[in-house]
Motif scaffolding. Sequence first.
Motif, mmCIF file in Angstrom:
data_model
loop_
_atom_site.group_PDB
_atom_site.id
_atom_site.type_symbol
_atom_site.label_atom_id
_atom_site.label_comp_id
_atom_site.label_asym_id
_atom_site.label_seq_id
_atom_site.Cartn_x
_atom_site.Cartn_y
_atom_site.Cartn_z
ATOM 1 N N TYR A 222 0.844 -1.199 0.000
ATOM 2 C CA TYR A 222 0.000 0.000 0.000
ATOM 3 C C TYR A 222 0.880 1.250 0.000
ATOM 4 O O TYR A 222 2.029 1.229 0.441
ATOM 5 N N ALA A 223 0.303 2.344 -0.438
ATOM 6 C CA ALA A 223 0.967 3.643 -0.365
ATOM 7 C C ALA A 223 0.238 4.512 0.649
ATOM 8 O O ALA A 223 -1.001 4.507 0.716
ATOM 9 N N GLY A 224 1.007 5.251 1.471
ATOM 10 C CA GLY A 224 0.387 6.161 2.425
ATOM 11 C C GLY A 224 0.998 6.020 3.815
ATOM 12 O O GLY A 224 2.092 5.459 3.983
ATOM 13 N N LYS A 225 0.263 6.537 4.801
ATOM 14 C CA LYS A 225 0.767 6.550 6.173
ATOM 15 C C LYS A 225 0.555 5.192 6.826
ATOM 16 O O LYS A 225 -0.565 4.704 6.937
ATOM 17 N N HIS A 226 1.629 4.598 7.275
ATOM 18 C CA HIS A 226 1.605 3.345 8.017
ATOM 19 C C HIS A 226 1.892 3.643 9.483
ATOM 20 O O HIS A 226 2.677 4.542 9.797
ATOM 21 N N ILE B 101 14.571 3.344 10.777
ATOM 22 C CA ILE B 101 14.024 3.062 9.451
ATOM 23 C C ILE B 101 14.714 4.001 8.471
ATOM 24 O O ILE B 101 14.761 5.219 8.700
ATOM 25 N N ASP B 102 15.282 3.415 7.445
ATOM 26 C CA ASP B 102 16.057 4.167 6.445
ATOM 27 C C ASP B 102 17.157 4.996 7.109
ATOM 28 O O ASP B 102 17.425 6.139 6.738
ATOM 29 N N GLY B 103 17.765 4.403 8.130
ATOM 30 C CA GLY B 103 18.887 5.029 8.799
ATOM 31 C C GLY B 103 18.543 6.077 9.824
ATOM 32 O O GLY B 103 19.433 6.612 10.496
ATOM 33 N N GLU B 104 17.267 6.390 9.998
ATOM 34 C CA GLU B 104 16.846 7.418 10.948
ATOM 35 C C GLU B 104 16.373 6.760 12.249
ATOM 36 O O GLU B 104 15.507 5.879 12.223
ATOM 37 N N LEU B 105 16.960 7.173 13.359
ATOM 38 C CA LEU B 105 16.556 6.648 14.658
ATOM 39 C C LEU B 105 15.192 7.244 15.024
ATOM 40 O O LEU B 105 15.056 8.440 15.234
ATOM 41 N N LEU B 106 14.168 6.394 15.101
ATOM 42 C CA LEU B 106 12.807 6.850 15.337
ATOM 43 C C LEU B 106 12.293 6.511 16.735
ATOM 44 O O LEU B 106 11.260 7.036 17.151
ATOM 45 N N ALA B 107 12.975 5.641 17.449
ATOM 46 C CA ALA B 107 12.561 5.305 18.806
ATOM 47 C C ALA B 107 13.768 4.854 19.594
ATOM 48 O O ALA B 107 14.627 4.126 19.086
ATOM 49 N N ASP B 108 13.822 5.305 20.851
ATOM 50 C CA ASP B 108 14.863 4.888 21.790
ATOM 51 C C ASP B 108 14.176 4.782 23.145
ATOM 52 O O ASP B 108 13.971 5.773 23.824
ATOM 53 N N ARG B 109 13.814 3.563 23.541
ATOM 54 C CA ARG B 109 12.899 3.363 24.664
ATOM 55 C C ARG B 109 13.467 2.374 25.666
ATOM 56 O O ARG B 109 14.361 1.576 25.354
ATOM 57 N N TRP B 110 12.881 2.411 26.886
ATOM 58 C CA TRP B 110 13.227 1.421 27.909
ATOM 59 C C TRP B 110 12.026 1.207 28.817
ATOM 60 O O TRP B 110 11.278 2.147 29.107
ATOM 61 N N ARG B 111 11.855 -0.047 29.225
ATOM 62 C CA ARG B 111 10.807 -0.404 30.194
ATOM 63 C C ARG B 111 11.200 -1.701 30.891
ATOM 64 O O ARG B 111 11.729 -2.606 30.268
ATOM 65 N N GLN B 112 10.919 -1.797 32.201
ATOM 66 C CA GLN B 112 11.196 -3.026 32.930
ATOM 67 C C GLN B 112 10.328 -4.167 32.417
ATOM 68 O O GLN B 112 9.207 -3.962 31.932
ATOM 69 N N SER B 113 10.829 -5.402 32.604
ATOM 70 C CA SER B 113 10.189 -6.540 31.944
ATOM 71 C C SER B 113 8.796 -6.835 32.476
ATOM 72 O O SER B 113 7.908 -7.238 31.723
ATOM 73 N N TRP B 114 8.565 -6.646 33.777
ATOM 74 C CA TRP B 114 7.263 -7.030 34.331
ATOM 75 C C TRP B 114 6.148 -6.075 33.915
ATOM 76 O O TRP B 114 4.969 -6.372 34.114
ATOM 77 N N THR C 54 4.310 0.418 25.486
ATOM 78 C CA THR C 54 3.901 0.476 24.083
ATOM 79 C C THR C 54 4.338 1.808 23.478
ATOM 80 O O THR C 54 4.501 2.803 24.188
ATOM 81 N N PHE C 55 4.510 1.817 22.170
ATOM 82 C CA PHE C 55 4.690 3.069 21.439
ATOM 83 C C PHE C 55 4.332 2.822 19.990
ATOM 84 O O PHE C 55 4.139 1.669 19.554
ATOM 85 N N GLU C 56 4.220 3.905 19.227
ATOM 86 C CA GLU C 56 3.862 3.837 17.820
ATOM 87 C C GLU C 56 4.868 4.628 16.995
ATOM 88 O O GLU C 56 5.429 5.615 17.476
ATOM 89 N N ILE C 57 5.054 4.204 15.772
ATOM 90 C CA ILE C 57 5.868 4.940 14.798
ATOM 91 C C ILE C 57 5.037 5.120 13.537
ATOM 92 O O ILE C 57 4.499 4.140 12.997
ATOM 93 N N GLU C 58 4.903 6.357 13.089
ATOM 94 C CA GLU C 58 4.233 6.633 11.817
ATOM 95 C C GLU C 58 5.283 6.724 10.713
ATOM 96 O O GLU C 58 6.343 7.319 10.907
ATOM 97 N N TRP D 195 1.112 -3.750 12.675
ATOM 98 C CA TRP D 195 1.020 -2.468 11.968
ATOM 99 C C TRP D 195 -0.359 -2.262 11.370
ATOM 100 O O TRP D 195 -1.114 -3.201 11.150
ATOM 101 N N GLN D 196 -0.656 -0.985 11.144
ATOM 102 C CA GLN D 196 -1.866 -0.559 10.460
ATOM 103 C C GLN D 196 -1.513 -0.100 9.058
ATOM 104 O O GLN D 196 -0.587 0.710 8.875
ATOM 105 N N SER D 197 -2.258 -0.579 8.095
ATOM 106 C CA SER D 197 -2.077 -0.099 6.724
ATOM 107 C C SER D 197 -2.755 1.254 6.560
ATOM 108 O O SER D 197 -3.564 1.660 7.399
ATOM 109 N N PRO D 198 -2.429 1.999 5.510
ATOM 110 C CA PRO D 198 -3.099 3.282 5.266
ATOM 111 C C PRO D 198 -4.615 3.098 5.206
ATOM 112 O O PRO D 198 -5.124 2.060 4.782
ATOM 113 N N ILE D 199 -5.324 4.115 5.625
ATOM 114 C CA ILE D 199 -6.782 4.023 5.673
ATOM 115 C C ILE D 199 -7.345 3.997 4.255
ATOM 116 O O ILE D 199 -7.041 4.883 3.447
ATOM 117 N N PRO D 200 -8.179 3.025 3.946
ATOM 118 C CA PRO D 200 -8.817 3.016 2.619
ATOM 119 C C PRO D 200 -9.709 4.237 2.442
ATOM 120 O O PRO D 200 -10.226 4.796 3.416
#
Length: 954
Positions: free
Chosen positions: A293-297, A311-324, A328-332, A360-365
């Motif tokens: 598909y083409a569009g916002k994922h 993604i494509d060499g750009e750092l989009l997330a740098d996160r930490w959380r304890q295991s228990w 969550t987070f999202e990347i567009e 992931w979510q595909s672009p909205i039809p």
Amino acid sequence: MRNLTYALSGLMLVAMMHQGFGQVNKAHYEKTSTGIKVSFKNSETSIDQDVYLDVVTDKIVRVTAVPAGAAFPKQSSLVIVDSLRRQVKSLTVGSTDSTVNVKTANVQAIVSLKNGKVEFFDLNGLPIVREAKRNSSSFTADSYNGDSFYRINQDFVVNPEEGIYGLGQHQNAVMNYNRGKQVTLLQYNTEIGIPFLVSTNNYGLLWHNYSITQAGDVRPLLPLNAFKLSSKEGQQGWLTASYVNRNNPAEVYLSRPESIIDYGYLTDQHKFPKDVKLADTKVIYEGNIASPYAGKHVLHFKYSGYMKVWIDGELLADRWRQSWNAGTFEIEKEMGKDQPHKIRMEWIPDGGESYFTLNWQSPIPEARKNLFSFNSEAGDAIDYYFVKGSSMDEVIAGYRHLSGKAPIMPIWSFGFWQSRERYKTQEEIEQVAAEFRKRKIPIDNIVQDWSYWKENDWGSQKFDLDRFPDPKAMVKKLHDQHLKIMISAWPKINEESSVYSEFKANKWIYPRNIYDGRKDWIGKGYTSTFYDPFNQGARDGFWKLLDNNLFKIGIDAWWMDASEPDIHSNIDLDERKSVFQPSIGSSVRYYNAFPLQNAKGIYEGQRATDPNKRVFILTRSFFAGQQRYAAAAWSGDIASRWHDMKDQIAGGINFSMSGTPYWTMDAGGFLVENRFHKPNATDLEEWREMNSRWYQYGSFLPLFRAHGQFPYREPYQIAPAGHPAYNSMIYAINLRYKLLAYNYSLAAKTFFEDYSMIRALAMDFPQDKDGFDINDQYLWGPSLLVNPVTEKGATSRKIHFPKGADWYDLYSGHKVAGGQNLPISTSYERIPVYVKAGAILPIGPVMQYTTEKKQDVLDLYVYDGADGQFSLYEDEGNNYNYEKGKYSQIDFNYDHTTKTLSLANRKGEFEGMLSQRKFNVVFVNDKNTVGVDSEKKKTTVISYSGKALQVKLK
């Protein structure tokens, strides 16, 4: 013969039409005492259904749709107040060949006689919101544990330009949900699901359902392998997952193809490589993804440990959380059809049990671009309340008309709270209280977290007398120092506890967890379960424990932890549902309502025991209507990281715009990385800076509470006196007390006018669409624009100044024109806060606690540039006499044209009220650029005895 057959068939068809069988496109409707019922049966243009419109007020209409012939839902509502007042000035019902119309004094609801769609219009015929046509997916028969119901879905057609807010508190940093977002409404540590939304088009929808619900773009998320995948070596069909030594990345334990990343729960742990110890491992995923598909994922991540995504060499997330407590987070990401994108993910699991999923979510039809949907697991009907208003505040007022007002919290709750995970002994908590008073750091409330009981006696609500030898004396000592004490009261009961047998015998518990033998993490581990707050006897029994063991010795407030209920953080939803079995029905049907009933029992119990002491409940989870039980929420066990701090801003705003006004978070964050336990010099300074920024942000919330795991969270434990971090935290606490008159007046406005203290920019500036999506600024009350700093080492941040007003720097009085996005410098010790032109802002003295002195002298800052109004509210602060009219209010009005400040006659009175007082008026304009930090201020002194007066300002 053939002609005769045709003739007879024609006669039969005519006869059937005369009997009504041929009118397949025409629905039948009938008037009811409060609206209409429209019925469809054997229609070619509609599913078989009955649609009910029930007018509650001139601005509120309930819509209920059931399969044809099904009974209208009769069970009493947990959300809607029993004493719901119908306030209908006018109600008319009319029809055309194709519609039936219900019209009130404020709104029109039109039902199609062709397909049952309900559309809402204002009285001028302008559209507000409308349903999409119901279809075969609207009602899907299902059952669970002997309970039959429907999985239900309703799509709404919305304006793509409107902003949509509310829906509880979530950790995805999303501000405006009308942007193709999917949000899950369920109770989980750090996630709160409230099925109410409010729109900039000045309407709201209360989705009347207690089950787990998807909202927004409800299309199922796709697994990773719905992308076209290729490995780092170029092989088609998977990503390369390299399990390497985290201390020596050159040592590869194992490399394997992975095309689905689904390690979400305990039951998924077997999917990891058997011979790899995750505690010693870094997992590196490499390759390419391409979409059909083409569009916002939108990529949806659930994770524990450290997670970086490029993604494509750009750092989009740098996160930490304890295991228990996986986060969550999202990347567009915009993607072209079939265009490969290089992806690299580095995951360092946190301990043995580790969690990572990627969907992931595909672009909205095109066909769904203007749809906003609710999809619920269980219900008897599509059931919702439409609320119209002239503003978003008025819409929220309609929600509270349905679900209950938010009481005024006790005045002490607007001071500073100190908490820690945890004070382990009576001596510790008394020492901390004494240190605050010794250092003259203002404080009103100290918090006793969990495990004050004997190890095996979880659920008894009794102190362990070996560590807390005299709880009653401890509480008295704190009270003598003008401190309140809030205590943790879990709804959990150990099998070995002293109260288990009573609760079991009365069938007040959920027994499944005991039979499963699932143990907690305390000491040797104990089998445990939760009590059933859907059972009146269980609620009464639980309150009896709190009353006898805690309330009678003077405990002031209740901290309801794990109120989802958190049976276990990492078992999957099916297991949770099997353990959680309410007495009134299935867990699937009532999944989200546990915290509501839990708060109900405590609120009603305390008010019956002591009718005149204000109840205060802090709870980790929350549901629609819970505000009426004096409940506030905090955002759960978030991490002590910059990204988590930023995520709380949108989460808190949307919680407030869910109609539920009292919210806070652990200032400083709860979960702490190991690097901060024994920090080097660099990490120590980052820890101090981050806590400073968190305190600065927390001081502009309904509740200001510091809490977290080790390191200790008292300001003097974070940094020594004289350090910029210490100075900053003390400044934030002092400013909190200076704003007490402002903040407490907001609390009164919240009760009397159904106001919201935390406000999205869109609430007060709905014409400024540039502000609709901003997720790191908010308005605190009518006057203050708060701009937290959430980046390490930041010396400036971009601020959007809403158009339609000018803005003054709170600290200096420097003016900025609205309608701009500007980089604003920020010092270590301040976050940027701006005051709206026309504001009237009371500033009081620094106090050690909220009732230390009566505020007989207030500085009154009046900001030129627009007309303004403020109502100063006061009452006795700790009881419910305000419900009986015992309070006072002084209305201030500023006329910008004449530069005149007017004080109205004081309204009302109460015992102990100030009869005489002074206001030092500080007029802030282009010629008098002053702020709360300015040393020299030109003032006009007003002596006020309760009689109206006017003052010309210069």
